[in-house]
Design a protein around this motif. Structure first.
Motif, PDB file in Angstrom:
ATOM      1  N   GLU A 143      -2.405   5.323 -12.393  1.00 53.96           N
ATOM      2  CA  GLU A 143      -3.507   4.540 -11.853  1.00 53.96           C
ATOM      3  C   GLU A 143      -2.916   3.253 -11.286  1.00 53.96           C
ATOM      4  O   GLU A 143      -2.126   2.589 -11.956  1.00 53.96           O
ATOM      5  CB  GLU A 143      -4.542   4.231 -12.935  1.00 53.96           C
ATOM      6  CG  GLU A 143      -5.235   5.485 -13.441  1.00 53.96           C
ATOM      7  CD  GLU A 143      -6.398   5.179 -14.388  1.00 53.96           C
ATOM      8  OE1 GLU A 143      -6.702   3.987 -14.618  1.00 53.96           O
ATOM      9  OE2 GLU A 143      -6.992   6.147 -14.897  1.00 53.96           O
ATOM     10  N   ARG A 176     -12.844  -1.347  -8.084  1.00 54.22           N
ATOM     11  CA  ARG A 176     -11.489  -0.776  -8.172  1.00 54.22           C
ATOM     12  C   ARG A 176     -10.967  -0.696  -9.599  1.00 54.22           C
ATOM     13  O   ARG A 176      -9.826  -0.275  -9.822  1.00 54.22           O
ATOM     14  CB  ARG A 176     -10.522  -1.629  -7.345  1.00 54.22           C
ATOM     15  CG  ARG A 176     -10.819  -1.665  -5.873  1.00 54.22           C
ATOM     16  CD  ARG A 176      -9.852  -2.554  -5.112  1.00 54.22           C
ATOM     17  NE  ARG A 176      -9.987  -3.975  -5.472  1.00 54.22           N
ATOM     18  CZ  ARG A 176      -9.060  -4.685  -6.084  1.00 54.22           C
ATOM     19  NH1 ARG A 176      -7.915  -4.127  -6.439  1.00 54.22           N
ATOM     20  NH2 ARG A 176      -9.250  -5.956  -6.365  1.00 54.22           N
ATOM     21  N   ARG A 229       0.728   6.560  -7.039  1.00 52.58           N
ATOM     22  CA  ARG A 229      -0.404   7.461  -7.303  1.00 52.58           C
ATOM     23  C   ARG A 229       0.052   8.912  -7.280  1.00 52.58           C
ATOM     24  O   ARG A 229      -0.447   9.735  -8.053  1.00 52.58           O
ATOM     25  CB  ARG A 229      -1.507   7.230  -6.273  1.00 52.58           C
ATOM     26  CG  ARG A 229      -2.225   5.897  -6.429  1.00 52.58           C
ATOM     27  CD  ARG A 229      -3.448   5.804  -5.524  1.00 52.58           C
ATOM     28  NE  ARG A 229      -4.044   4.478  -5.607  1.00 52.58           N
ATOM     29  CZ  ARG A 229      -3.865   3.520  -4.715  1.00 52.58           C
ATOM     30  NH1 ARG A 229      -3.095   3.748  -3.639  1.00 52.58           N
ATOM     31  NH2 ARG A 229      -4.439   2.338  -4.869  1.00 52.58           N
ATOM     32  N   GLU A 230       0.989   9.214  -6.414  1.00 51.99           N
ATOM     33  CA  GLU A 230       1.512  10.576  -6.352  1.00 51.99           C
ATOM     34  C   GLU A 230       2.265  10.950  -7.622  1.00 51.99           C
ATOM     35  O   GLU A 230       2.456  12.136  -7.909  1.00 51.99           O
ATOM     36  CB  GLU A 230       2.418  10.722  -5.123  1.00 51.99           C
ATOM     37  CG  GLU A 230       1.644  10.678  -3.802  1.00 51.99           C
ATOM     38  CD  GLU A 230       2.548  10.680  -2.587  1.00 51.99           C
ATOM     39  OE1 GLU A 230       3.797  10.563  -2.771  1.00 51.99           O
ATOM     40  OE2 GLU A 230       2.038  10.800  -1.464  1.00 51.99           O
ATOM     41  N   GLN A 264       0.830  -1.205   0.000  1.00 51.73           N
ATOM     42  CA  GLN A 264       0.000   0.000   0.000  1.00 51.73           C
ATOM     43  C   GLN A 264       0.864   1.255   0.000  1.00 51.73           C
ATOM     44  O   GLN A 264       0.502   2.267  -0.620  1.00 51.73           O
ATOM     45  CB  GLN A 264      -0.947  -0.026   1.189  1.00 51.73           C
ATOM     46  CG  GLN A 264      -2.017  -1.108   1.080  1.00 51.73           C
ATOM     47  CD  GLN A 264      -2.831  -1.276   2.336  1.00 51.73           C
ATOM     48  OE1 GLN A 264      -2.364  -0.991   3.452  1.00 51.73           O
ATOM     49  NE2 GLN A 264      -4.060  -1.746   2.190  1.00 51.73           N
ATOM     50  N   GLN A 265       1.988   1.203   0.690  1.00 52.21           N
ATOM     51  CA  GLN A 265       2.901   2.351   0.694  1.00 52.21           C
ATOM     52  C   GLN A 265       3.460   2.601  -0.706  1.00 52.21           C
ATOM     53  O   GLN A 265       3.534   3.746  -1.167  1.00 52.21           O
ATOM     54  CB  GLN A 265       4.043   2.101   1.687  1.00 52.21           C
ATOM     55  CG  GLN A 265       5.017   3.281   1.799  1.00 52.21           C
ATOM     56  CD  GLN A 265       6.096   3.024   2.843  1.00 52.21           C
ATOM     57  OE1 GLN A 265       6.109   1.994   3.507  1.00 52.21           O
ATOM     58  NE2 GLN A 265       7.008   3.961   2.989  1.00 52.21           N
ATOM     59  N   GLU A 266       3.840   1.532  -1.386  1.00 47.01           N
ATOM     60  CA  GLU A 266       4.321   1.668  -2.757  1.00 47.01           C
ATOM     61  C   GLU A 266       3.224   2.197  -3.666  1.00 47.01           C
ATOM     62  O   GLU A 266       3.465   3.048  -4.535  1.00 47.01           O
ATOM     63  CB  GLU A 266       4.816   0.314  -3.268  1.00 47.01           C
ATOM     64  CG  GLU A 266       5.199   0.280  -4.734  1.00 47.01           C
ATOM     65  CD  GLU A 266       6.455   1.067  -5.054  1.00 47.01           C
ATOM     66  OE1 GLU A 266       6.747   1.237  -6.252  1.00 47.01           O
ATOM     67  OE2 GLU A 266       7.158   1.506  -4.117  1.00 47.01           O
ATOM     68  N   ALA A 267       2.004   1.729  -3.466  1.00 49.35           N
ATOM     69  CA  ALA A 267       0.881   2.180  -4.281  1.00 49.35           C
ATOM     70  C   ALA A 267       0.643   3.675  -4.102  1.00 49.35           C
ATOM     71  O   ALA A 267       0.380   4.398  -5.076  1.00 49.35           O
ATOM     72  CB  ALA A 267      -0.379   1.399  -3.912  1.00 49.35           C
ATOM     73  N   THR A 268       0.750   4.149  -2.889  1.00 48.76           N
ATOM     74  CA  THR A 268       0.566   5.581  -2.625  1.00 48.76           C
ATOM     75  C   THR A 268       1.615   6.406  -3.352  1.00 48.76           C
ATOM     76  O   THR A 268       1.309   7.432  -3.971  1.00 48.76           O
ATOM     77  CB  THR A 268       0.644   5.847  -1.113  1.00 48.76           C
ATOM     78  OG1 THR A 268      -0.431   5.158  -0.453  1.00 48.76           O
ATOM     79  CG2 THR A 268       0.533   7.337  -0.818  1.00 48.76           C
ATOM     80  N   ALA A 269       2.855   5.938  -3.326  1.00 44.66           N
ATOM     81  CA  ALA A 269       3.931   6.664  -4.016  1.00 44.66           C
ATOM     82  C   ALA A 269       3.688   6.710  -5.518  1.00 44.66           C
ATOM     83  O   ALA A 269       3.938   7.737  -6.169  1.00 44.66           O
ATOM     84  CB  ALA A 269       5.276   6.008  -3.711  1.00 44.66           C
TER      85      ALA A 269
END
Length: 380
Positions: free
Chosen positions: A145, A304, A140-141, A133-138
């Motif tokens: 998608e 999703r 998205r920033e 999830q941390q990687e996904a947030t980065a």
């Protein structure tokens, strides 16, 4: 791919796992190696688990079934006869790992992560959901998608047979018989042929093996109840897969339009949103005719759904018709087509990517009839 069994364990794990899940930085290298070491450490021989009085009877029955499936894979399908799936590990978590996938807002091309040994792949795996999830947030920033989905099993490509191979896992041992067989066939197929840096070729090949092998197992070895259970799952899967394929094609057409002005970009965005809205409406209508628990898993996928998930689905589906066509060609020549089929696939693997993709698409155009199948889906 050359096996180097004398490499130190941590280096070999880093090469295999970072290559299979994407690699960047020592932190990622360490979590990949450490995660697999823990998984291997927790694995026990199936015979030992079955002999343990504390093992629940349903688990013993599933483990016994997996050993029959494992023998069938080697004896009838020609898949590797080694130590894979002869041990069992209780992970105490719902997935073996979690994959992160990403794509641009105007493309169905997956972002890739590269590693010198296994090439570039379109996903990145984490043993802890929080890390994924941390990687996904980065990502998205960065304007991409992104999707995160659980992975019940993965292959170490046969490299770790000397260390016990790939174990059976609690994340998938509870699957119905047909699903369990196809997963084992899929992962073993990766040990037959693997092309560094070509996720679509590798996954489409393994998916074709799981479909063809799973169909054969159900037809010749499964009972009526197992076949009925699988048929109910697969009917929904095939309908959903057809809907996803149609939506991918419509999205690809939208993204093929020039978007070199603000007006054109706005039009593309509006068209994309319209396709996605239609996808969800068509799914709702499809779902209304379904029965059973499978529909709830697809609900999450649809909620999703984005370019990253559609592109991931394509990696597992896109070239499958070509592989099925090759198998059908060999089936017309012999009653034991698997060795010849694998030889054909190895020949393709030696070609440049554009040539092998073209050969598979040409073969698919000559496929006489659709074959009974199952497919990957991240809502499994």
């Amino acid at each position: 791919m050359t096996r180097r069994a004398r490499l130190p364990l941590v280096l070999l794990l880093g090469a295999v796992l970072a290559g299979c899940s994407g690699y960047s930085g020592l932190g990622y290298y360490w979590q990949a190696a450490a995660g697999h070491v823990r998984l291997m450490r927790d694995a026990r021989p199936v015979a030992e688990v079955m002999a343990d009085p504390a093992t629940p009877a349903p688990l013993k029955q599933k483990l016994e079934l997996t050993q029959r499936i494992r023998r069938y894979a080697s004896d009838e399908l020609g898949l590797p006869d080694n130590s894979s799936y002869t041990r069992y590990a209780d992970l105490h978590r719902p997935a073996a790992l979690w994959n992160v996938v990403a794509a641009p807002t105007d493309s169905l091309t997956l972002k890739t992560w590269c590693f010198p040994v296994a090439g570039c792949v379109g996903y990145r795996g984490y043993y802890a959901l929080a890390d994924a999830q941390q990687e996904a947030t980065a990502l998205r920033e960065q304007g991409l998608e992104v999707a995160v989905y659980p992975v019940p099993a993965y292959s170490t490509l046969g490299w770790l047979d000397w260390a016990g191979g790939d174990p059976l896992l609690s994340s998938f041992i509870g699957y119905p018989e047909g699903e369990l067989a196809r997963l084992i066939f899929h992962e073993l197929a990766h040990q037959v042929v693997y092309v560094a840096g070509d996720t679509m070729f590798n996954e489409s090949f393994a998916t074709s093996v799981e479909r063809l092998g799973g169909s054969s197992w159900l037809r010749t070895h499964a009972g009526a109840q197992a076949r009925e259970t699988y048929a109910a799952f697969d009917a929904q899967r095939q309908q959903f897969r057809a809907l996803a394929l149609d939506t991918r094609r419509r999205l690809a057409a939208v993204y093929a339009q020039k978007a070199d002005t603000d007006e054109a970009r706005a039009s593309m965005t509006a068209n994309k949103l319209a396709v996605m809205a239609d996808f969800r409406e068509r799914y709702a209508a499809l779902r209304a005719g379904w029965a059973g628990p499978r529909q709830r898993a697809y609900d999450g996928w649809v909620e999703r759904a984005n370019n990253a998930l559609f592109a991931t689905q394509a990696a597992y589906d896109e070239l499958v018709p070509g592989f099925e066509a090759l198998f059908e060609q060999e089936s017309r020549k012999t009653s034991a087509p698997w060795p010849a089929f694998f030889a054909r696939v190895r020949q393709l693997a030696d070609l440049p990517k554009d040539e092998r993709d073209r050969a598979l698409r040409e073969a698919a155009r000559g496929l006489s009839a659709p074959m009974q199948s199952a497919s990957f889906d991240s809502a499994r």
